[in-house]
Write a protein that holds these residues in place. Structure first.
Motif, PDB file in Angstrom:
ATOM      1  N   GLU A 139      62.329  60.523 -11.556  1.00 29.92           N
ATOM      2  CA  GLU A 139      63.376  59.224 -12.432  1.00 29.92           C
ATOM      3  C   GLU A 139      64.652  59.651 -13.040  1.00 29.92           C
ATOM      4  O   GLU A 139      65.890  59.422 -12.712  1.00 29.92           O
ATOM      5  CB  GLU A 139      62.912  58.930 -13.317  1.00 29.92           C
ATOM      6  CG  GLU A 139      61.090  57.963 -13.075  1.00 29.92           C
ATOM      7  CD  GLU A 139      60.898  56.785 -12.634  1.00 29.92           C
ATOM      8  OE1 GLU A 139      62.675  56.377 -12.312  1.00 29.92           O
ATOM      9  OE2 GLU A 139      60.225  56.570 -11.820  1.00 29.92           O
ATOM     10  N   GLN A 151      71.918  50.891 -12.970  1.00 28.48           N
ATOM     11  CA  GLN A 151      70.248  50.557 -12.347  1.00 28.48           C
ATOM     12  C   GLN A 151      70.668  52.456 -12.749  1.00 28.48           C
ATOM     13  O   GLN A 151      69.279  52.547 -13.260  1.00 28.48           O
ATOM     14  CB  GLN A 151      70.424  50.692 -10.844  1.00 28.48           C
ATOM     15  CG  GLN A 151      69.200  51.003 -10.136  1.00 28.48           C
ATOM     16  CD  GLN A 151      68.041  49.786 -10.809  1.00 28.48           C
ATOM     17  OE1 GLN A 151      68.781  48.753 -10.952  1.00 28.48           O
ATOM     18  NE2 GLN A 151      67.065  50.369 -10.792  1.00 28.48           N
ATOM     19  N   GLU A 200      67.797  54.203 -14.660  1.00 28.89           N
ATOM     20  CA  GLU A 200      66.259  55.269 -14.287  1.00 28.89           C
ATOM     21  C   GLU A 200      65.858  56.162 -15.578  1.00 28.89           C
ATOM     22  O   GLU A 200      65.180  56.433 -15.105  1.00 28.89           O
ATOM     23  CB  GLU A 200      66.711  55.842 -13.227  1.00 28.89           C
ATOM     24  CG  GLU A 200      66.779  54.528 -11.623  1.00 28.89           C
ATOM     25  CD  GLU A 200      65.624  53.851 -11.586  1.00 28.89           C
ATOM     26  OE1 GLU A 200      64.563  54.594 -11.343  1.00 28.89           O
ATOM     27  OE2 GLU A 200      65.185  53.502 -10.986  1.00 28.89           O
ATOM     28  N   HIS A 231      63.409  55.090 -17.748  1.00 31.69           N
ATOM     29  CA  HIS A 231      62.590  55.296 -16.933  1.00 31.69           C
ATOM     30  C   HIS A 231      61.825  56.646 -16.966  1.00 31.69           C
ATOM     31  O   HIS A 231      60.398  56.748 -17.681  1.00 31.69           O
ATOM     32  CB  HIS A 231      62.331  55.146 -15.391  1.00 31.69           C
ATOM     33  CG  HIS A 231      62.497  53.689 -14.928  1.00 31.69           C
ATOM     34  ND1 HIS A 231      62.638  53.461 -13.545  1.00 31.69           N
ATOM     35  CD2 HIS A 231      62.737  52.185 -15.972  1.00 31.69           C
ATOM     36  CE1 HIS A 231      63.191  51.974 -13.436  1.00 31.69           C
ATOM     37  NE2 HIS A 231      62.839  51.739 -14.856  1.00 31.69           N
ATOM     38  N   GLU A 288      63.453  53.593  -2.864  1.00 27.60           N
ATOM     39  CA  GLU A 288      62.419  52.761  -4.620  1.00 27.60           C
ATOM     40  C   GLU A 288      60.801  52.089  -3.530  1.00 27.60           C
ATOM     41  O   GLU A 288      60.121  52.745  -4.153  1.00 27.60           O
ATOM     42  CB  GLU A 288      63.371  50.837  -4.888  1.00 27.60           C
ATOM     43  CG  GLU A 288      64.379  50.904  -5.772  1.00 27.60           C
ATOM     44  CD  GLU A 288      64.131  52.136  -7.103  1.00 27.60           C
ATOM     45  OE1 GLU A 288      62.566  52.009  -7.555  1.00 27.60           O
ATOM     46  OE2 GLU A 288      64.839  52.325  -7.622  1.00 27.60           O
ATOM     47  N   VAL A 321      59.589  55.343  -4.208  1.00 21.49           N
ATOM     48  CA  VAL A 321      59.248  56.161  -5.644  1.00 21.49           C
ATOM     49  C   VAL A 321      58.099  54.310  -6.487  1.00 21.49           C
ATOM     50  O   VAL A 321      57.289  55.315  -6.781  1.00 21.49           O
ATOM     51  CB  VAL A 321      60.572  55.540  -7.397  1.00 21.49           C
ATOM     52  CG1 VAL A 321      60.025  55.096  -8.389  1.00 21.49           C
ATOM     53  CG2 VAL A 321      61.705  56.313  -6.886  1.00 21.49           C
ATOM     54  N   GLN A 335      58.794  48.648 -10.663  1.00 19.69           N
ATOM     55  CA  GLN A 335      59.023  48.633  -9.364  1.00 19.69           C
ATOM     56  C   GLN A 335      59.050  47.174  -7.684  1.00 19.69           C
ATOM     57  O   GLN A 335      59.391  47.293  -7.116  1.00 19.69           O
ATOM     58  CB  GLN A 335      57.681  49.800  -8.472  1.00 19.69           C
ATOM     59  CG  GLN A 335      58.428  51.167  -8.488  1.00 19.69           C
ATOM     60  CD  GLN A 335      59.435  51.568  -8.895  1.00 19.69           C
ATOM     61  OE1 GLN A 335      60.552  52.087  -9.740  1.00 19.69           O
ATOM     62  NE2 GLN A 335      60.146  51.870  -7.692  1.00 19.69           N
ATOM     63  N   GLU A 385      62.085  46.185  -8.681  1.00 19.27           N
ATOM     64  CA  GLU A 385      63.606  47.515  -7.937  1.00 19.27           C
ATOM     65  C   GLU A 385      63.141  46.862  -6.692  1.00 19.27           C
ATOM     66  O   GLU A 385      64.818  46.673  -6.021  1.00 19.27           O
ATOM     67  CB  GLU A 385      62.842  48.268  -8.638  1.00 19.27           C
ATOM     68  CG  GLU A 385      62.995  48.119  -9.864  1.00 19.27           C
ATOM     69  CD  GLU A 385      63.885  49.681 -10.561  1.00 19.27           C
ATOM     70  OE1 GLU A 385      64.164  50.814 -10.293  1.00 19.27           O
ATOM     71  OE2 GLU A 385      64.410  49.475 -12.177  1.00 19.27           O
TER      72      GLU A 385
HETATM   73 FE1  FEO Z   1      62.820  54.463 -12.029  1.00 20.04          FE
HETATM   74 FE2  FEO Z   1      64.003  52.566  -9.540  1.00 20.04          FE
HETATM   75  O1  FEO Z   1      62.827  53.528 -10.046  1.00 20.04           O
END
Ligand code: FEO
Length: 170
Positions: free
Chosen positions: A17, A46, A50, A53, A94, A97, A127, A130
């Motif tokens: 992240e 963004q 992150e 996150h 993405e 992730v 996710q 995103e």
């Molecule tokens: Fe934290 Fe965009 O994944």
């Protein structure tokens, strides 16, 4: 105490992240440099998300008494060649992730770690959003990127994105 494999993956995700934040900060700087300040703003926000996150994974591990080991963050590995290609790389990242989150979920599921599964539910949904956002950016650029006036309007729209703290509290 959490399962060893689950803990290892949660710890790794902090790094992933933070790498995402680093990557998107690179994207943001690239767009500001091009003069597309709205795209720059979108990716700056963004990058902030992150970092949030990463902090959610940190907090979850702390809440469960797990030791956190911070690893080195890689240099952003995406070549910033043109405005549309960067958006496509954002979508690819993405999707990657998402696969990581699903991997942690899978490990938690296999040891009946319902607490971690519940924690990850928020990320599974996030996710999905995103990927939708990243895909939407690519599509909008395909539609409007070739016309200066339309690109200016799209850039202005993206300049309106405002940072908001995550809806998940731990
Ligand atoms: Fe934290 Fe965009 O994944």
């Amino acid at each position: 105490m959490l399962d060893t494999k689950v803990t290892e993956l949660l710890n790794q995700q902090i790094n992933k992240e933070l790498y995402s934040a680093y990557l998107y900060l690179d994207f943001s700087n690239y767009y500001y440099d091009l003069g597309l300040d709205g795209f720059g703003n979108w990716y700056k926000v963004q990058a902030q998300e992150e970092r949030d996150h990463a902090m959610l994974f940190v907090q979850y591990m702390l809440n469960n008494g797990e030791k956190i080991v911070l690893e080195a963050i890689d240099k952003p590995a995406v070549e910033l060649t043109d405005a549309k290609a960067v958006l496509e790389e954002g979508l690819k990242h993405e999707q990657y992730v998402t696969s990581l989150i699903h991997g942690i979920y899978d490990a938690a599921y296999s040891v009946k770690d319902f607490r971690t599964m519940q924690f990850l539910d928020w990320f599974v949904k996030e996710q999905g959003e995103e990927e939708t956002n990243a895909d939407g950016l690519v599509k909008k650029f395909e539609l409007f990127g070739g016309d200066p006036k339309s690109l200016y309007m799209l850039d202005s729209e993206l300049g309106g994105r405002v940072y908001a703290a995550p809806s998940l509290a731990l």
